[in-house]
Scaffold this motif. Sequence first.
Motif, PDB file in Angstrom:
ATOM      1  N   GLU A 139       0.782  -1.166  -0.006  1.00  0.00           N
ATOM      2  CA  GLU A 139       0.070  -0.086  -0.015  1.00  0.00           C
ATOM      3  C   GLU A 139       0.630   1.158   0.125  1.00  0.00           C
ATOM      4  OE1 GLU A 139      -3.910   0.646   2.323  1.00  0.00           O
ATOM      5  OE2 GLU A 139      -2.404   1.736   3.385  1.00  0.00           O
ATOM      6  N   VAL A 140       0.563   2.147  -1.162  1.00  0.00           N
ATOM      7  CA  VAL A 140       1.247   3.590  -1.196  1.00  0.00           C
ATOM      8  C   VAL A 140       0.120   4.561  -1.476  1.00  0.00           C
ATOM      9  CG1 VAL A 140       3.540   2.358  -1.818  1.00  0.00           C
ATOM     10  CG2 VAL A 140       1.927   3.064  -3.738  1.00  0.00           C
ATOM     11  N   MET A 141       0.598   5.841  -1.547  1.00  0.00           N
ATOM     12  CA  MET A 141      -0.224   6.752  -2.037  1.00  0.00           C
ATOM     13  C   MET A 141       0.330   7.397  -3.331  1.00  0.00           C
ATOM     14  SD  MET A 141      -0.789  10.283  -2.018  1.00  0.00           S
ATOM     15  CE  MET A 141       0.060  11.258  -0.562  1.00  0.00           C
ATOM     16  N   ALA A 142      -0.694   7.420  -4.199  1.00  0.00           N
ATOM     17  CA  ALA A 142      -0.420   8.063  -5.532  1.00  0.00           C
ATOM     18  C   ALA A 142      -0.933   9.404  -5.480  1.00  0.00           C
ATOM     19  CB  ALA A 142      -1.128   7.236  -6.554  1.00  0.00           C
ATOM     20  N   LEU A 143      -0.138  10.432  -5.821  1.00  0.00           N
ATOM     21  CA  LEU A 143      -0.239  11.898  -5.933  1.00  0.00           C
ATOM     22  C   LEU A 143      -0.138  12.375  -7.370  1.00  0.00           C
ATOM     23  CD1 LEU A 143       0.534  14.660  -3.317  1.00  0.00           C
ATOM     24  CD2 LEU A 143       1.112  14.841  -5.731  1.00  0.00           C
ATOM     25  N   THR A 144      -1.217  12.911  -7.889  1.00  0.00           N
ATOM     26  CA  THR A 144      -1.003  13.883  -9.325  1.00  0.00           C
ATOM     27  C   THR A 144      -1.501  15.208  -9.017  1.00  0.00           C
ATOM     28  OG1 THR A 144      -1.072  11.649 -10.457  1.00  0.00           O
ATOM     29  CG2 THR A 144      -1.196  13.810 -11.642  1.00  0.00           C
ATOM     30  N   ARG A 145      -0.915  16.204  -9.811  1.00  0.00           N
ATOM     31  CA  ARG A 145      -1.327  17.557  -9.511  1.00  0.00           C
ATOM     32  C   ARG A 145      -1.213  18.317 -11.085  1.00  0.00           C
ATOM     33  NH1 ARG A 145       0.779  20.938  -5.079  1.00  0.00           N
ATOM     34  NH2 ARG A 145      -0.589  22.562  -6.022  1.00  0.00           N
ATOM     35  N   ASP A 175       9.002  16.610 -15.374  1.00  0.00           N
ATOM     36  CA  ASP A 175       9.058  16.556 -16.680  1.00  0.00           C
ATOM     37  C   ASP A 175      10.256  17.280 -17.186  1.00  0.00           C
ATOM     38  OD1 ASP A 175       8.325  19.429 -16.091  1.00  0.00           O
ATOM     39  OD2 ASP A 175       6.315  19.138 -16.777  1.00  0.00           O
ATOM     40  N   ALA A 176      10.308  17.809 -18.441  1.00  0.00           N
ATOM     41  CA  ALA A 176      11.567  18.656 -18.884  1.00  0.00           C
ATOM     42  C   ALA A 176      11.655  19.632 -18.217  1.00  0.00           C
ATOM     43  CB  ALA A 176      11.459  18.810 -20.393  1.00  0.00           C
ATOM     44  N   ALA A 177      10.589  20.437 -17.722  1.00  0.00           N
ATOM     45  CA  ALA A 177      10.384  21.937 -17.406  1.00  0.00           C
ATOM     46  C   ALA A 177      10.806  21.552 -15.810  1.00  0.00           C
ATOM     47  CB  ALA A 177       9.172  22.562 -17.595  1.00  0.00           C
ATOM     48  N   GLY A 178      10.734  20.589 -15.369  1.00  0.00           N
ATOM     49  CA  GLY A 178      11.067  20.337 -13.864  1.00  0.00           C
ATOM     50  C   GLY A 178       9.990  20.575 -12.916  1.00  0.00           C
ATOM     51  N   ASP A 179       8.617  20.311 -13.636  1.00  0.00           N
ATOM     52  CA  ASP A 179       7.131  20.231 -12.753  1.00  0.00           C
ATOM     53  C   ASP A 179       7.038  18.991 -12.622  1.00  0.00           C
ATOM     54  OD1 ASP A 179       7.057  23.132 -12.829  1.00  0.00           O
ATOM     55  OD2 ASP A 179       6.175  23.017 -14.771  1.00  0.00           O
ATOM     56  N   ALA A 180       6.427  18.447 -11.401  1.00  0.00           N
ATOM     57  CA  ALA A 180       5.967  17.283 -10.917  1.00  0.00           C
ATOM     58  C   ALA A 180       5.107  16.727 -11.735  1.00  0.00           C
ATOM     59  CB  ALA A 180       5.487  17.408  -9.599  1.00  0.00           C
ATOM     60  N   VAL A 181       5.106  15.439 -12.307  1.00  0.00           N
ATOM     61  CA  VAL A 181       4.233  14.702 -13.115  1.00  0.00           C
ATOM     62  C   VAL A 181       3.627  13.840 -12.210  1.00  0.00           C
ATOM     63  CG1 VAL A 181       4.179  12.989 -14.965  1.00  0.00           C
ATOM     64  CG2 VAL A 181       5.592  14.862 -15.163  1.00  0.00           C
ATOM     65  N   HIS A 182       4.200  13.115 -11.262  1.00  0.00           N
ATOM     66  CA  HIS A 182       3.570  12.060 -10.400  1.00  0.00           C
ATOM     67  C   HIS A 182       4.412  11.868  -9.154  1.00  0.00           C
ATOM     68  CE1 HIS A 182       0.571   8.937  -9.512  1.00  0.00           C
ATOM     69  NE2 HIS A 182       1.600   8.248  -9.537  1.00  0.00           N
ATOM     70  N   LYS A 183       3.719  11.627  -7.933  1.00  0.00           N
ATOM     71  CA  LYS A 183       4.718  11.081  -6.892  1.00  0.00           C
ATOM     72  C   LYS A 183       4.192  10.011  -6.351  1.00  0.00           C
ATOM     73  CE  LYS A 183       5.914  15.852  -5.897  1.00  0.00           C
ATOM     74  NZ  LYS A 183       6.156  16.846  -5.070  1.00  0.00           N
TER      75      LYS A 183
END
Length: 351
Positions: A66-72, A132-140
């Motif tokens: 069990e983990v937590m998936a985070l997208t924003r 991503d290439a811009a350094g923004d979070a895709v998924h954690k």
Amino acid sequence: MSNLAQLTPAEIRQARSDHANLRDRDFAEKLNIREGQLVAAYVSHDVTRIAASPDDIMPRLKDLGEVMALTRNRSCVIEKVGVYDNFHSGPHASMILNDEIDLRLFGRHFVSAFAVERKTESGIKRSIQIFDAAGDAVHKIHLRPDSDLNVWTQLVADLKLEDQDQVLRVSPRKPVDGAKTNPEKADQLRDEWAKMTDTHQFLRLVPKLKMNRLGAYHIVGEPMARQLATDEVNTMLNAVLDQNVEVMIFVGNMGCIEIHAGPIQNLREIGPWQNILDPGFDLHLRMDHIAEVWAVNKPTKRGAAMSVEAFDAEGGIIFQVFGRRTDAQDHRPTWDSIVNALSSAQVKEPA
């Protein structure tokens, strides 16, 4: 943030220690750097660079338990607790598909990834963070108390890259396209829209007519698309809660879309944020970022697919909500009634 600050990793770490109470994304914005650059500055401290491809990472996550998936995106965060089971790879898009974790992954945006082990007052917090290439979070992916630490240790060792540079080189962010319309094709849009038999056909239709999603909504007119008052998002969420309607909520960015399927149990508004705080599912929505809201009706073989979709001031999509369809319940008339009762915005007539 067109001109990013040119700071050394040591300068970033020092500044971070002076603002320990801020979330990573908020601190990076304050410092005029990208979140990925902040994380990279801690490589060899409590961060390890790892392979970023979904094919490298995703099949390994199931054994963590069990983990937590985070997208924003800038305006909305979705968090789901579960197991990364049932991974399907693909040349353009991959997916995790099960009752708890439902993801669409677009691997070309998985540019850099890090395994993070951060000391906190409540213990060490472990996560995999993808940018991503811009350094923004895709998924954690955040480990939970019962996640398997032996699997974590082996995963980090196996995916560790030879390059452990503390400097993350980033590209300019791709600007968001505003509403892209083509009024000369309005009649063709309406005609082909009415003939759709699957919602995915819409994604092929609009570029063919040299439009985008929001632009098509602007010109197609009712009953296909109806602009709503922005505060009707709260009306919709409260109605879903009160009437115990099962919905599908889509939140994402260019690299990942995360989906919740089920009811809403708890809503709590805090400042500009509207929050869903349910067991195994959290959503945090910046209401003040919502510039346009649309009720959309797309025909399918299984009947109309009704959605409520929110966009920011730049024209970027924040989130979408559909009535949930399952084998047991193919149609949810209560959801359609909720959408149809929402108040329209005062807008110009379509072309």
